[in-house]
Design a protein around this motif. Structure first.
Motif, PDB file in Angstrom:
ATOM      1  N   ASP A  42       1.302  -1.137   0.105  1.00  0.00           N
ATOM      2  CA  ASP A  42      -0.296  -0.194  -0.083  1.00  0.00           C
ATOM      3  C   ASP A  42       0.860   1.120   0.022  1.00  0.00           C
ATOM      4  N   ARG A  43       1.738   1.314   0.671  1.00  0.00           N
ATOM      5  CA  ARG A  43       2.699   2.659   0.917  1.00  0.00           C
ATOM      6  C   ARG A  43       3.792   3.631  -0.960  1.00  0.00           C
ATOM      7  N   GLU A  71      -8.063   0.016  12.685  1.00  0.00           N
ATOM      8  CA  GLU A  71      -7.202  -0.607  11.398  1.00  0.00           C
ATOM      9  C   GLU A  71      -7.240   0.924  10.580  1.00  0.00           C
ATOM     10  N   PRO A  72      -5.933   0.894   9.863  1.00  0.00           N
ATOM     11  CA  PRO A  72      -5.416   2.264   9.458  1.00  0.00           C
ATOM     12  C   PRO A  72      -6.211   2.104   7.706  1.00  0.00           C
ATOM     13  N   LEU A  73      -6.133   4.033   7.849  1.00  0.00           N
ATOM     14  CA  LEU A  73      -7.266   4.308   7.367  1.00  0.00           C
ATOM     15  C   LEU A  73      -6.038   4.854   6.443  1.00  0.00           C
ATOM     16  N   PHE A  74      -6.272   4.492   4.504  1.00  0.00           N
ATOM     17  CA  PHE A  74      -5.175   5.453   3.831  1.00  0.00           C
ATOM     18  C   PHE A  74      -5.576   6.430   3.311  1.00  0.00           C
ATOM     19  N   GLN A  93      -7.949  13.320  -0.795  1.00  0.00           N
ATOM     20  CA  GLN A  93      -8.959  12.370  -1.099  1.00  0.00           C
ATOM     21  C   GLN A  93      -9.461  11.615   0.377  1.00  0.00           C
ATOM     22  N   GLU A  94     -10.175  11.007   0.531  1.00  0.00           N
ATOM     23  CA  GLU A  94     -11.575  10.402   2.325  1.00  0.00           C
ATOM     24  C   GLU A  94     -10.518   9.455   2.284  1.00  0.00           C
ATOM     25  N   PRO A  95      -9.893   9.200   3.164  1.00  0.00           N
ATOM     26  CA  PRO A  95      -9.246   8.440   4.356  1.00  0.00           C
ATOM     27  C   PRO A  95     -10.319   6.401   4.134  1.00  0.00           C
ATOM     28  N   ARG A  96      -9.585   5.654   3.303  1.00  0.00           N
ATOM     29  CA  ARG A  96     -10.053   4.387   3.396  1.00  0.00           C
ATOM     30  C   ARG A  96      -9.174   3.677   3.613  1.00  0.00           C
ATOM     31  N   PRO A  97     -10.001   2.391   3.872  1.00  0.00           N
ATOM     32  CA  PRO A  97      -9.246   1.214   4.290  1.00  0.00           C
ATOM     33  C   PRO A  97      -8.326   0.420   3.945  1.00  0.00           C
ATOM     34  N   ALA A  98      -7.034   0.292   3.398  1.00  0.00           N
ATOM     35  CA  ALA A  98      -5.602  -0.320   2.224  1.00  0.00           C
ATOM     36  C   ALA A  98      -6.040  -0.826   1.715  1.00  0.00           C
ATOM     37  N   LEU A  99      -5.892  -0.963   0.758  1.00  0.00           N
ATOM     38  CA  LEU A  99      -6.266  -1.372  -0.881  1.00  0.00           C
ATOM     39  C   LEU A  99      -6.122  -3.015  -0.563  1.00  0.00           C
ATOM     40  N   SER A 100      -4.580  -2.992   0.581  1.00  0.00           N
ATOM     41  CA  SER A 100      -4.630  -4.338  -0.324  1.00  0.00           C
ATOM     42  C   SER A 100      -5.147  -5.521   1.174  1.00  0.00           C
ATOM     43  N   LYS A 101      -5.954  -4.915   1.517  1.00  0.00           N
ATOM     44  CA  LYS A 101      -7.536  -5.239   2.399  1.00  0.00           C
ATOM     45  C   LYS A 101      -8.533  -5.550   1.414  1.00  0.00           C
ATOM     46  N   GLN A 102      -8.234  -4.490   0.685  1.00  0.00           N
ATOM     47  CA  GLN A 102     -10.040  -4.486  -0.206  1.00  0.00           C
ATOM     48  C   GLN A 102      -9.676  -5.280  -1.135  1.00  0.00           C
ATOM     49  N   VAL A 103      -8.504  -5.382  -1.761  1.00  0.00           N
ATOM     50  CA  VAL A 103      -8.256  -6.668  -2.684  1.00  0.00           C
ATOM     51  C   VAL A 103      -8.046  -8.115  -1.962  1.00  0.00           C
ATOM     52  N   GLU A 104      -8.353  -8.461  -0.652  1.00  0.00           N
ATOM     53  CA  GLU A 104      -8.173  -9.451   0.292  1.00  0.00           C
ATOM     54  C   GLU A 104      -9.529  -9.717   0.463  1.00  0.00           C
ATOM     55  N   ALA A 105     -10.278  -9.147   0.591  1.00  0.00           N
ATOM     56  CA  ALA A 105     -11.678  -9.071   0.693  1.00  0.00           C
ATOM     57  C   ALA A 105     -12.571  -9.753  -0.984  1.00  0.00           C
ATOM     58  N   LEU A 106     -12.184  -8.798  -2.028  1.00  0.00           N
ATOM     59  CA  LEU A 106     -12.689  -9.435  -3.103  1.00  0.00           C
ATOM     60  C   LEU A 106     -12.105 -10.453  -3.049  1.00  0.00           C
ATOM     61  N   GLU A 107     -10.938 -10.938  -2.930  1.00  0.00           N
ATOM     62  CA  GLU A 107     -10.568 -12.390  -3.946  1.00  0.00           C
ATOM     63  C   GLU A 107     -11.216 -13.330  -2.756  1.00  0.00           C
ATOM     64  N   GLN A 108     -11.624 -12.831  -1.720  1.00  0.00           N
ATOM     65  CA  GLN A 108     -12.742 -13.813  -0.617  1.00  0.00           C
ATOM     66  C   GLN A 108     -14.438 -14.316  -1.128  1.00  0.00           C
ATOM     67  N   GLU A 109     -14.809 -12.910  -1.699  1.00  0.00           N
ATOM     68  CA  GLU A 109     -15.953 -13.018  -2.267  1.00  0.00           C
ATOM     69  C   GLU A 109     -16.352 -13.211  -3.440  1.00  0.00           C
ATOM     70  N   THR A 110     -14.787 -13.299  -4.241  1.00  0.00           N
ATOM     71  CA  THR A 110     -15.062 -13.732  -5.665  1.00  0.00           C
ATOM     72  C   THR A 110     -14.459 -15.860  -5.524  1.00  0.00           C
ATOM     73  N   LEU A 111     -14.273 -15.834  -4.662  1.00  0.00           N
ATOM     74  CA  LEU A 111     -14.127 -17.762  -3.958  1.00  0.00           C
ATOM     75  C   LEU A 111     -15.467 -17.745  -4.062  1.00  0.00           C
ATOM     76  N   LEU A 112     -15.938 -17.185  -2.746  1.00  0.00           N
ATOM     77  CA  LEU A 112     -17.355 -17.253  -2.543  1.00  0.00           C
ATOM     78  C   LEU A 112     -18.312 -17.459  -3.567  1.00  0.00           C
ATOM     79  N   LEU A 113     -18.239 -16.446  -4.566  1.00  0.00           N
ATOM     80  CA  LEU A 113     -19.108 -16.276  -5.713  1.00  0.00           C
ATOM     81  C   LEU A 113     -18.738 -17.166  -6.684  1.00  0.00           C
ATOM     82  N   LYS A 114     -17.889 -17.782  -7.019  1.00  0.00           N
ATOM     83  CA  LYS A 114     -17.464 -18.937  -7.802  1.00  0.00           C
ATOM     84  C   LYS A 114     -18.764 -19.902  -7.773  1.00  0.00           C
ATOM     85  N   ALA A 115     -18.333 -20.486  -5.834  1.00  0.00           N
ATOM     86  CA  ALA A 115     -18.570 -21.527  -5.557  1.00  0.00           C
ATOM     87  C   ALA A 115     -20.214 -21.679  -5.839  1.00  0.00           C
ATOM     88  N   GLN A 116     -20.772 -20.632  -5.375  1.00  0.00           N
ATOM     89  CA  GLN A 116     -22.020 -20.366  -5.879  1.00  0.00           C
ATOM     90  C   GLN A 116     -22.637 -20.813  -6.308  1.00  0.00           C
TER      91      GLN A 116
END
Length: 141
Positions: free
Chosen positions: A63-64, A79-82, A94-117
Motif C-alpha cells: 500500500d505504501r 485499522e489504519p485508513l489510507f 482524498q477521503e481516507p479508506r481501508p488499505a487497498l491490500s485489505k480491499q483486494v483480499e476481501a474481493l478475492e474471498q468474495e470471488t471465491l465464494l461467488l464462484k462456489a455459489q
C-alpha cells in the motif's frame, strides 16, 4: 533488527499525529514516554488524548509502495485508513479508506465464494434439466 512503525493518533478523531516510520539496522525500540520526549508533535499534546498503533515491520508495504499514506485510524476497527494520490489529479484531497491490500483480499474471498455459489447453481440447473427430460420421456411414452 527491524522495528515496525508506530502510528500516534488523536483518540477522539482518529487523525494521525505522527507516523514514526519503519527502522532497521542498529536501532533500538523506544517507549511511548521516550517518543513523547523526542517528537515535538507529541510533546505538545496531552498523552491521555493520544492513542498508539504499532505495526509489524513491512506491514502494508504494498500500500505504501502505491503512494498510500496512513492518515487516520478507524476507531471502531483500529485499522489504519489510507489516502492514495488520484492518478488524474494528484493534488485533489482524498477521503481516507481501508488499505487497498485489505480491499483486494476481501474481493478475492468474495470471488471465491461467488464462484462456489455459481458452480452449485450450475449443478442444480443441470439436475433440474435432467429431471425434466426424464419426466418428458415418461409422459410421451
Amino acid at each position: 533488527m527491524h522495528i515496525g512503525m508506530k502510528i500516534y493518533y488523536d483518540l477522539h478523531t482518529g487523525n494521525v499525529i505522527l507516523n514514526t516510520g519503519e527502522r532497521s539496522g542498529d536501532v533500538v525500540q523506544t517507549t511511548r514516554e521516550q517518543d513523547f520526549e523526542v517528537y515535538s508533535s507529541l510533546a505538545e499534546r496531552i498523552p491521555e488524548t493520544v492513542g498508539m498503533l504499532e505495526l509489524d515491520y513491512g506491514a502494508y508495504a504494498a500500500d505504501r509502495a502505491e503512494g498510500g499514506m496512513i492518515t487516520r485510524i478507524d476507531l471502531e476497527t483500529m485499522e489504519p485508513l489510507f489516502t492514495y494520490p488520484d492518478p488524474v489529479d494528484p493534488e485533489a484531497p482524498q477521503e481516507p479508506r481501508p488499505a487497498l491490500s485489505k480491499q483486494v483480499e476481501a474481493l478475492e474471498q468474495e470471488t471465491l465464494l461467488l464462484k462456489a455459489q455459481s458452480g452449485a447453481l450450475s449443478e442444480r440447473a443441470d439436475f433440474v434439466e435432467d429431471v425434466i427430460a426424464e419426466m418428458a420421456v415418461q409422459v410421451y411414452e
